[in-house]
Design a protein around this motif. Structure first.
Motif, PDB file in Angstrom:
ATOM      1  N   HIS A 201       0.835  -1.203   0.000  1.00  0.00           N
ATOM      2  CA  HIS A 201       0.000   0.000   0.000  1.00  0.00           C
ATOM      3  C   HIS A 201       0.871   1.254   0.000  1.00  0.00           C
ATOM      4  N   MET A 202       1.949   1.260   0.801  1.00  0.00           N
ATOM      5  CA  MET A 202       2.833   2.425   0.860  1.00  0.00           C
ATOM      6  C   MET A 202       3.534   2.648  -0.476  1.00  0.00           C
ATOM      7  N   ILE A 203       3.993   1.578  -1.096  1.00  0.00           N
ATOM      8  CA  ILE A 203       4.692   1.708  -2.377  1.00  0.00           C
ATOM      9  C   ILE A 203       3.766   2.322  -3.428  1.00  0.00           C
ATOM     10  N   LYS A 204       2.531   1.829  -3.476  1.00  0.00           N
ATOM     11  CA  LYS A 204       1.597   2.296  -4.503  1.00  0.00           C
ATOM     12  C   LYS A 204       1.063   3.692  -4.203  1.00  0.00           C
ATOM     13  N   SER A 205       0.774   3.977  -2.933  1.00  0.00           N
ATOM     14  CA  SER A 205       0.187   5.280  -2.593  1.00  0.00           C
ATOM     15  C   SER A 205       1.221   6.397  -2.564  1.00  0.00           C
ATOM     16  N   GLN A 206       2.469   6.070  -2.237  1.00  0.00           N
ATOM     17  CA  GLN A 206       3.521   7.074  -2.161  1.00  0.00           C
ATOM     18  C   GLN A 206       4.459   7.035  -3.376  1.00  0.00           C
ATOM     19  N   PHE A 207       4.139   6.211  -4.345  1.00  0.00           N
ATOM     20  CA  PHE A 207       4.917   6.100  -5.586  1.00  0.00           C
ATOM     21  C   PHE A 207       6.395   5.836  -5.304  1.00  0.00           C
ATOM     22  N   LEU A 208       6.661   4.889  -4.414  1.00  0.00           N
ATOM     23  CA  LEU A 208       8.039   4.555  -4.071  1.00  0.00           C
ATOM     24  C   LEU A 208       8.678   3.748  -5.208  1.00  0.00           C
ATOM     25  N   PRO A 209       9.982   3.968  -5.459  1.00  0.00           N
ATOM     26  CA  PRO A 209      10.650   3.317  -6.607  1.00  0.00           C
ATOM     27  C   PRO A 209      11.031   1.861  -6.312  1.00  0.00           C
ATOM     28  N   VAL A 210      10.046   1.047  -6.049  1.00  0.00           N
ATOM     29  CA  VAL A 210      10.280  -0.376  -5.764  1.00  0.00           C
ATOM     30  C   VAL A 210       9.408  -1.193  -6.723  1.00  0.00           C
ATOM     31  N   PRO A 211      10.007  -1.925  -7.643  1.00  0.00           N
ATOM     32  CA  PRO A 211       9.205  -2.719  -8.579  1.00  0.00           C
ATOM     33  C   PRO A 211       8.469  -3.848  -7.866  1.00  0.00           C
ATOM     34  N   ILE A 212       7.229  -4.077  -8.259  1.00  0.00           N
ATOM     35  CA  ILE A 212       6.410  -5.155  -7.732  1.00  0.00           C
ATOM     36  C   ILE A 212       6.065  -6.094  -8.884  1.00  0.00           C
ATOM     37  N   ILE A 213       6.514  -7.320  -8.777  1.00  0.00           N
ATOM     38  CA  ILE A 213       6.216  -8.327  -9.799  1.00  0.00           C
ATOM     39  C   ILE A 213       5.095  -9.206  -9.260  1.00  0.00           C
ATOM     40  N   GLU A 214       3.975  -9.258  -9.984  1.00  0.00           N
ATOM     41  CA  GLU A 214       2.818 -10.019  -9.513  1.00  0.00           C
ATOM     42  C   GLU A 214       2.514 -11.168 -10.472  1.00  0.00           C
ATOM     43  N   PHE A 215       2.813 -12.375 -10.023  1.00  0.00           N
ATOM     44  CA  PHE A 215       2.487 -13.564 -10.797  1.00  0.00           C
ATOM     45  C   PHE A 215       1.013 -13.921 -10.615  1.00  0.00           C
ATOM     46  N   THR A 216       0.460 -14.619 -11.596  1.00  0.00           N
ATOM     47  CA  THR A 216      -0.911 -15.117 -11.511  1.00  0.00           C
ATOM     48  C   THR A 216      -0.889 -16.633 -11.697  1.00  0.00           C
ATOM     49  N   VAL A 217      -2.047 -17.249 -11.610  1.00  0.00           N
ATOM     50  CA  VAL A 217      -2.118 -18.700 -11.780  1.00  0.00           C
ATOM     51  C   VAL A 217      -1.663 -19.112 -13.178  1.00  0.00           C
ATOM     52  N   ASP A 218      -1.764 -18.215 -14.133  1.00  0.00           N
ATOM     53  CA  ASP A 218      -1.324 -18.535 -15.490  1.00  0.00           C
ATOM     54  C   ASP A 218       0.197 -18.610 -15.611  1.00  0.00           C
ATOM     55  N   ASP A 219       0.910 -18.165 -14.561  1.00  0.00           N
ATOM     56  CA  ASP A 219       2.376 -18.178 -14.576  1.00  0.00           C
ATOM     57  C   ASP A 219       2.953 -19.399 -13.859  1.00  0.00           C
ATOM     58  N   ILE A 220       2.116 -20.299 -13.375  1.00  0.00           N
ATOM     59  CA  ILE A 220       2.602 -21.471 -12.641  1.00  0.00           C
ATOM     60  C   ILE A 220       3.387 -22.382 -13.578  1.00  0.00           C
TER      61      ILE A 220
END
Length: 238
Positions: A201-220
């Protein structure tokens, strides 16, 4: 034993420096290649960012890539050390307190990562790295007051950290230190709000320079059976 005999004996023994240099030798290992587009994004983030957060369901390669990448960085001496940590929160009924020293108590919690590193560098090299302190398992209980520098730090199962714990972890980061945070919010074993959720939440709301990689079930990529069960539990809302 005479002094000359002792000198000959010592010269025949492999020194810690020699053992470490053997561990540092280039090995004919295959390159770490992505098995999906999202894994490709993950590897690119690791190569360009000091901090990376990777999330998603089981079997997507979160832990495998983190451990293999860190092992390669240490093997090539691009970092001096790997630190591995994980909150000691059981995923089911507790088996009670583990016996032994602090290292022995925390060891069962980090088996997945250590197995990945062992697969990459070999059991012998892993044993040497642990003995020399090139790889260290750090329990949360003894982390306060430390500074991590010239290293890679991997926090596995980050969804099971409390907000205060992940704050303490992130404020340990020093110079020339890369942080890899793995987690799956859907598999949090906490009754309280996950510290990982707060950080996201802090990264997204404060636009912090930390990449977030989000896998889904299609990436298993683990297996078709793993993918089937992840999708089945998702559909059942469990």
């Amino acid at each position: 034993m005479s002094r000359r005999a002792r000198e000959l004996h010592e010269n025949q023994r492999p020194s810690k420096k020699k053992i470490k240099s053997k561990f540092m030798e280039e090995r004919d290992l295959p390159p770490l290649l992505p098995l999906s587009d999202r894994q490709d994004d993950y590897l690119k983030a690791l190569r360009t960012s000091q901090q990376v957060i990777v999330m998603g369901p089981a079997g997507t390669g979160k832990t495998h890539i983190a451990g293999t990448y860190a092992a390669d960085q240490l093997r090539l001496r691009r970092v001096e050390k790997i630190y591995v940590t994980r909150p000691n929160v059981p995923g089911g009924r507790s088996l009670g307190f583990f016996p032994g020293t602090m290292d022995e108590k925390i060891a069962p919690w980090v088996v997945p990562l250590m197995e990945t590193i062992k697969d990459r560098i070999g059991a012998g090299a892993l044993e040497v790295a642990l003995k020399n302190g090139d790889i260290e398992i750090v329990p949360f209980e003894v982390m306060r007051g430390r500074t991590f520098k010239n290293c890679i730090v991997i926090l596995d199962e980050a969804q099971n950290t409390l907000a205060a714990e992940i704050k303490m972890f992130l404020t340990r980061i020093g110079e020339n230190c890369q942080v890899i945070i793995n987690g799956d919010i859907s598999q949090s074993d906490l009754k309280e709000t996950s510290g990982l959720r707060s950080v996201l939440h802090m990264i997204k709301s404060q636009f912090l320079p930390v990449p977030i990689i989000e896998f889904t079930v299609d990436d298993i990529v683990r297996s078709g059976i793993c993918e089937m069960w992840v999708k089945a539990f998702d559909a059942a809302k469990i």
